[in-house]
Design an enzyme around this catalytic site. Sequence first.
Site, PDB file in Angstrom:
ATOM      1  CG  ASP A 268      -6.559  -3.508  -3.581  1.00 53.61           C
ATOM      2  OD1 ASP A 268      -7.387  -2.632  -3.276  1.00 53.61           O
ATOM      3  OD2 ASP A 268      -5.357  -3.447  -3.264  1.00 53.61           O
TER       4      ASP A 268
ATOM      5  CG  HIS B 207      -5.891  -2.126   0.024  1.00 53.79           C
ATOM      6  ND1 HIS B 207      -4.958  -2.107  -0.987  1.00 53.79           N
ATOM      7  CD2 HIS B 207      -5.377  -1.350   1.029  1.00 53.79           C
ATOM      8  CE1 HIS B 207      -3.919  -1.356  -0.633  1.00 53.79           C
ATOM      9  NE2 HIS B 207      -4.154  -0.897   0.584  1.00 53.79           N
TER      10      HIS B 207
ATOM     11  CB  SER C 123      -0.953  -0.038   1.189  1.00 56.18           C
ATOM     12  OG  SER C 123      -1.965   0.932   1.075  1.00 56.18           O
TER      13      SER C 123
END
Length: 373
Positions: free
Chosen positions: A323, A353, A155
């Site tokens: 995601d 995610h 991320s």
Amino acid sequence: MTIAATAIPLSGTQDGTLKYVSVGGLELEAGGFLPEVVLAYETWGRLNADASNAVLVEHALTGSTHVARGESDEEGWWEQLVGPGATIDTDRYFVVSVNIVGGCYGSTGPSSSAPDGKPWGSRFPLVTLRDSTIAEARLADALGIHSWHTVVGGSMGGARALEWAVSYPDRVKRCAVISIGAYSTAEQIAFAQAQTLAIRQDADFKGGDYYGQAAPEAGLALARRIAHITYRSADELDFRFGRNAQGGEAPLQAAALGDRGRYQVESYLDHQGRKLVQRFDANSYIAITEALMSHDITRGRGSLEDALSVATAKFFVASVDSDRLYFPEQSHELAKALPGEVPVHVIEAPIGHDGFLTEIGQLGPQLREAFFG
């Protein structure tokens, strides 16, 4: 100009305990200036004689430096990946994790004291991921690390890893970019803006100068709710909660709007909001979110291919198949633009995610083969 980083003595420097380093003043990409930046970091393992075994693990948006257990039994957020005998084996590698500039886990941020002794608050400048990378490079200098064996993150951590590989190509031998693309898209910026606005519109925010008073907890909790919806997939929310009522309270049995019961998913989001409020600073949430909004590896560097062409690291790119925040297509775009043939590895996880955290163990064999064999 080279600025020396100075270690700040701290009792207890064992694995998995916070340490601090001053990296001097920092001229910022957006035009601001921080006269002194302190970085908080943790380490695991031991640096070898030629400093060739150093691995930098970059945390995500509200993550901390505590990647794995150390001297304490406190669980780290990537235990599946980092530790003795794990893929990133701390018996072999010297692992470093740094709290990002603007954070609230020890590094200089809005709650830190400015030169006048008062918290920075609303005066804290805009810090980009590139700025943070410069600060981290000074930390690496202080630790005697001239190049990283690997830089890895998921991320926002993946965005930070990618920025390292492009900003300092001669200092990154391997780079793992997980669950992030080459830049923040308009949709991702839109989600982020809704979160920062939720905080700014809290009456207790006071323009960012709330320290010593009531904190904008309601706004921060709302920001977390918005974010968490994007972290989890629709299928996962449906499977766990569906349309079920919380505690037997029927949501449709109410004479007035304010009297209705709640759905289970509402209670879940409330819980996520409360948890973050207990551990995070609202100004830091804004500062780091805006740093992630700034993520664009092409800024000032030409096309995506041009920007990535300077990188000399071996790359490992991965995405989570469900995601809906950082779509797998963004990982494929990044991999296609990187020099050479770079496959996109897949984390299969219905959760969305957050699979880059909960299911990171799936990548263990591939990462071991690619980087840590």
